[in-house]
Design an enzyme around this catalytic site. Structure first.
Site, PDB file in Angstrom:
ATOM      1  N   GLU A   1      34.241  88.232  52.205  1.00  0.00           N
ATOM      2  CA  GLU A   1      33.336  89.301  52.632  1.00  0.00           C
ATOM      3  C   GLU A   1      32.972  90.249  51.494  1.00  0.00           C
ATOM      4  OE1 GLU A   1      35.062  91.276  56.110  1.00  0.00           O
ATOM      5  OE2 GLU A   1      35.677  89.315  56.835  1.00  0.00           O
TER       6      GLU A   1
ATOM      7  N   GLY B   1      45.621  84.598  52.434  1.00  0.00           N
ATOM      8  CA  GLY B   1      45.699  83.162  52.706  1.00  0.00           C
ATOM      9  C   GLY B   1      44.259  82.666  52.723  1.00  0.00           C
TER      10      GLY B   1
ATOM     11  N   ARG C   1      49.831  81.189  46.879  1.00  0.00           N
ATOM     12  CA  ARG C   1      50.137  79.808  47.267  1.00  0.00           C
ATOM     13  C   ARG C   1      49.329  78.826  46.425  1.00  0.00           C
ATOM     14  NH1 ARG C   1      49.112  80.602  53.559  1.00  0.00           N
ATOM     15  NH2 ARG C   1      49.656  82.787  53.371  1.00  0.00           N
TER      16      ARG C   1
ATOM     17  N   ARG D   1      49.128  87.532  68.746  1.00  0.00           N
ATOM     18  CA  ARG D   1      48.774  86.456  67.829  1.00  0.00           C
ATOM     19  C   ARG D   1      50.030  85.600  67.627  1.00  0.00           C
ATOM     20  NH1 ARG D   1      48.618  86.520  61.461  1.00  0.00           N
ATOM     21  NH2 ARG D   1      47.810  84.428  61.161  1.00  0.00           N
TER      22      ARG D   1
ATOM     23  N   MET E   1      42.203  89.330  44.154  1.00  0.00           N
ATOM     24  CA  MET E   1      40.950  88.927  43.500  1.00  0.00           C
ATOM     25  C   MET E   1      40.221  90.109  42.839  1.00  0.00           C
ATOM     26  SD  MET E   1      39.111  86.496  42.533  1.00  0.00           S
ATOM     27  CE  MET E   1      39.436  84.952  43.360  1.00  0.00           C
ATOM     28  N   ARG E   2      40.379  91.316  43.381  1.00  0.00           N
ATOM     29  CA  ARG E   2      39.748  92.489  42.757  1.00  0.00           C
ATOM     30  C   ARG E   2      40.285  92.683  41.347  1.00  0.00           C
ATOM     31  NH1 ARG E   2      40.901  96.015  47.956  1.00  0.00           N
ATOM     32  NH2 ARG E   2      42.634  94.588  47.817  1.00  0.00           N
TER      33      ARG E   2
ATOM     34  N   HIS F   1      44.221  79.953  60.854  1.00  0.00           N
ATOM     35  CA  HIS F   1      43.047  80.844  60.858  1.00  0.00           C
ATOM     36  C   HIS F   1      42.034  80.399  61.917  1.00  0.00           C
ATOM     37  CE1 HIS F   1      43.883  81.472  56.286  1.00  0.00           C
ATOM     38  NE2 HIS F   1      44.416  82.480  56.953  1.00  0.00           N
TER      39      HIS F   1
ATOM     40  N   GLU G   1      39.838  89.077  63.874  1.00  0.00           N
ATOM     41  CA  GLU G   1      40.783  88.300  64.669  1.00  0.00           C
ATOM     42  C   GLU G   1      41.346  89.091  65.852  1.00  0.00           C
ATOM     43  OE1 GLU G   1      42.940  85.328  61.672  1.00  0.00           O
ATOM     44  OE2 GLU G   1      42.318  87.180  60.712  1.00  0.00           O
TER      45      GLU G   1
ATOM     46  N   ASN H   1      50.318  91.840  66.520  1.00  0.00           N
ATOM     47  CA  ASN H   1      50.463  90.768  65.536  1.00  0.00           C
ATOM     48  C   ASN H   1      51.812  90.990  64.864  1.00  0.00           C
ATOM     49  OD1 ASN H   1      50.324  89.003  63.418  1.00  0.00           O
ATOM     50  ND2 ASN H   1      48.317  89.681  62.676  1.00  0.00           N
TER      51      ASN H   1
HETATM   52  P1  AMP Z   1      42.656  89.552  53.857  1.00  0.00           P
HETATM   53  O1  AMP Z   1      43.857  88.668  53.818  1.00  0.00           O
HETATM   54  O2  AMP Z   1      41.491  88.951  54.561  1.00  0.00           O
HETATM   55  O3  AMP Z   1      42.957  90.962  54.308  1.00  0.00           O
HETATM   56  O4  AMP Z   1      42.165  89.700  52.324  1.00  0.00           O
HETATM   57  C1  AMP Z   1      42.898  90.437  51.392  1.00  0.00           C
HETATM   58  C2  AMP Z   1      42.415  90.085  49.991  1.00  0.00           C
HETATM   59  O5  AMP Z   1      41.003  90.290  49.883  1.00  0.00           O
HETATM   60  C3  AMP Z   1      43.022  90.960  48.893  1.00  0.00           C
HETATM   61  O6  AMP Z   1      44.248  90.467  48.437  1.00  0.00           O
HETATM   62  C4  AMP Z   1      41.972  90.873  47.815  1.00  0.00           C
HETATM   63  O7  AMP Z   1      42.291  89.809  46.944  1.00  0.00           O
HETATM   64  C5  AMP Z   1      40.680  90.512  48.527  1.00  0.00           C
HETATM   65  N1  AMP Z   1      39.671  91.560  48.412  1.00  0.00           N
HETATM   66  C6  AMP Z   1      39.519  92.674  49.152  1.00  0.00           C
HETATM   67  N2  AMP Z   1      38.465  93.399  48.710  1.00  0.00           N
HETATM   68  C7  AMP Z   1      37.934  92.738  47.653  1.00  0.00           C
HETATM   69  C8  AMP Z   1      36.843  92.958  46.763  1.00  0.00           C
HETATM   70  N3  AMP Z   1      36.069  94.032  46.865  1.00  0.00           N
HETATM   71  N4  AMP Z   1      36.610  92.041  45.798  1.00  0.00           N
HETATM   72  C9  AMP Z   1      37.395  90.953  45.684  1.00  0.00           C
HETATM   73  N5  AMP Z   1      38.426  90.674  46.498  1.00  0.00           N
HETATM   74  C10 AMP Z   1      38.698  91.550  47.470  1.00  0.00           C
END
Ligand code: AMP
Length: 401
Positions: free
Chosen positions: A334, A212, A241, A91, A284-285, A180, A385, A7
Site C-alpha cells: 500500500e 509477512g 523470513r 482471527r 522496507m522503509r 492471509h 482484516e 487477534n
Molecule cells: P504490515 O505487516 O502489513 O503491517 O506491514 C508492515 C510493513 O510495511 C513494515 O515492516 C514496513 O516494512 C512496511 N511499510 C510501512 N510503510 C511503508 C512505507 N511508507 N514504505 C515502505 N514500506 C512500508
C-alpha cells in the site's frame, strides 16, 4: 450490533470494537508483553484521548478483563456495559482442511482447533487462549472464528500438493494451506468492485506484502494457488523470513554450522529475508531510505525482494493463462511507490503499464495505478482484516438468531 474483534498472539492481543450499523470503529488497541511484569495496554477510543497502562498482565484472561474494563470505563469507554457486546470474532491462523469458512464457536469447533495445533504450534494455542478468555469474561456472548487458511481451501490438488510421497499427505496432512486468506479474499472483491466487473470474470494476482508476504492467484473468484505453504515460511522473500529456497540447504547448513533443527528453523523465520541481506533492517522503509544513500546491501535486498515477487506474478500468469488484474496490499504494497514500480517495470511483456503519476498518489482509497492503455489493471487496495472478521461474525450471528 456491537462486535469485538480479537487477534491473539502468544504474548499479545490486538482488538477493535465495531458498531456494525455503520461499520465504524469505536475503539482499538493492543496488549503487548503478556506474561511479563511490564505488560503494556494501549487503548485508542474514537474521539477520546489514548490510554497507555503498564502493569503485570500474566495471561490472556487478564488481558481480556483489562481491555473490557476500559471499554466500559466512564472516561475512556465507548459502550455502557458489557451486555452491549453482541459477539466476538477471533482471527485464527490455521483451520487445516476442517474449516473452509468462518464458523460459530462450539465445543466441537474448539476441539478441532486444538487438533490443528500440530500445524500451527505458535499461533493456534494463542487463538484458543483468546476464545477461553472471552468465555471466562463474557460467558453469554456468541463467538466466531475466522481462519487465515479458509479462503485457500478452494485450491485444486495440483496446486496444493507437494511432489513428495503421498503417504505424508494422507498421514500428516502435509500440503499447501496458504495464509492471509481474509486479506486476499477482501482485496480481490474490492478490486472487482472498483473495476465494476464481476469477480468471477477476472484472473487476478493479489500481492499481500507486509511484514509477512504472500501472493495469490485468483481464478473464477476463488483461490487457485498461493505462495505460502504448510507454514507461512514458503514463497516470497519477507522482512525476516527467507521464503523459497532449496530444501537441501537445511541439512547442509545443519551439518556445516553444527546447528540444530530448531536453530535452522529460527534462522529461516527470524534472521533471513530483508534483514539478512541488508544486514540492518527488516523494514522496507529503512531499506529504501538506505538505498537512496547508496547502501549496496540495501539495494541488493530490494532487488532480490522485487525480483522474487515478479517471478511469482509471472508464474501465476502462466498458471492461469494470463491475468487481468494485479493488486498490491498491506504495509509495503500500500505504501511503497518504489517496490510497486520495480515489480511492474519488467512486466511490460504481460501488458502491464504503470502510470508513474498515479503510482505516486498516497491515499487510503482503492486506486488504479496503471495507465488507461494497460492490458492489465494494476490497483492498490488497502486491506482490512479486522473489518472482514467483524462482517463474518455479524453475518453468522445474525443468521443464528
Ligand atoms: P504490515 O505487516 O502489513 O503491517 O506491514 C508492515 C510493513 O510495511 C513494515 O515492516 C514496513 O516494512 C512496511 N511499510 C510501512 N510503510 C511503508 C512505507 N511508507 N514504505 C515502505 N514500506 C512500508
Amino acid at each position: 450490533m456491537i462486535i469485538l474483534v480479537l487477534n491473539a498472539g502468544s504474548s499479545s492481543l490486538k482488538y477493535q470494537i465495531y458498531n456494525m450499523s455503520d461499520e465504524s470503529v469505536l475503539a482499538q488497541g493492543r496488549v503487548e508483553r503478556i506474561g511479563m511484569e511490564d505488560s503494556i495496554l494501549t487503548h485508542e477510543p474514537s474521539g477520546k484521548t489514548e490510554v497507555r497502562q503498564v502493569s503485570e498482565i500474566l495471561d490472556h484472561n487478564t488481558a481480556v478483563k483489562k481491555l473490557t474494563d476500559l471499554l466500559i470505563d466512564r472516561e475512556h469507554g465507548v459502550i455502557l456495559s458489557m451486555k452491549d457486546i453482541n459477539a466476538v470474532g477471533h482471527r485464527v491462523v490455521h483451520g487445516g482442511e476442517s474449516f473452509k469458512h468462518s464458523v460459530i464457536v462450539t465445543s466441537e469447533v474448539k476441539q478441532e482447533i486444538r487438533k490443528l495445533i500440530d500445524l500451527a504450534p505458535l499461533h493456534n494455542p494463542a487463538a484458543m487462549m483468546g476464545i477461553m478468555a472471552v468465555e471466562a469474561n463474557l460467558p453469554d456472548v456468541s463467538q466466531v472464528v475466522v481462519f487465515d487458511t479458509a479462503f485457500h481451501q478452494s485450491m485444486p490438488q495440483e496446486t496444493f500438493l507437494y511432489p513428495i510421497p503421498m503417504v505424508l499427505y494422507r498421514r500428516h496432512k502435509i500440503r499447501r494451506y496458504g495464509f492471509h486468506g481474509t486479506s486476499h479474499d477482501y482485496v480481490s472483491r474490492q478490486a472487482a468492485m472498483k473495476l465494476n466487473k464481476p469477480l468471477e470474470s477476472l484472473k487476478m494476482v493479489t500481492c499481500h506484502i507486509g511484514n509477512g508476504a504472500s501472493c495469490a492467484a485468483i481464478l473464477d473468484g476463488k483461490s487457485f494457488d498461493t505462495s505460502m505453504g504448510l507454514t507461512p515460511l514458503e514463497g516470497l522473500m519477507m522482512g525476516t523470513r527467507s521464503g523459497d529456497l532449496d530444501p537441501a540447504i537445511v541439512p547442509f547448513t545443519m551439518d556445516k554450522e553444527e546447528l540444530t533443527l530448531n536453530e535452522v528453523n529460527s534462522m529461516l523465520n527470524k534472521h533471513s529475508g530483508l534483514q539478512a541481506i541488508s544486514g540492518f533492517s527488516s523494514d522496507m522503509r529503512e531499506i529504501t531510505d538506505a538505498m537512496k544513500d547508496g547502501d549496496k546491501q540495501a539495494k541488493l535486498a530490494f532487488d532480490m525482494y522485487t525480483y522474487r515477487l515478479r517471478k511469482y506474478i509471472g508464474a501465476y500468469a502462466a498458471g492461469m493463462n494470463g491475468i487481468d488484474v494485479l493488486v498490491f496490499t498491506a504495509g509495503v504494497g500500500e505504501n511503497s511507490v518504489m517496490v510497486r514500480q520495480a515489480v511492474c517495470e519488467n512486466l511490460s511483456f504481460m501488458g502491464i503499464e504503470l502510470d508513474n503519476e498515479r503510482n505516486e498518489i498516497r491515499s487510503k482509497e482503492v486506486r488504479l495505478i496503471s495507465t488507461d492503455k494497460s492490458r492489465v489493471s494494476v490497483l492498490v487496495v488497502p486491506t482490512n482484516e479486522e473489518l472482514i472478521i467483524a462482517r463474518d461474525t455479524y453475518q453468522l450471528v445474525r443468521e443464528s438468531l
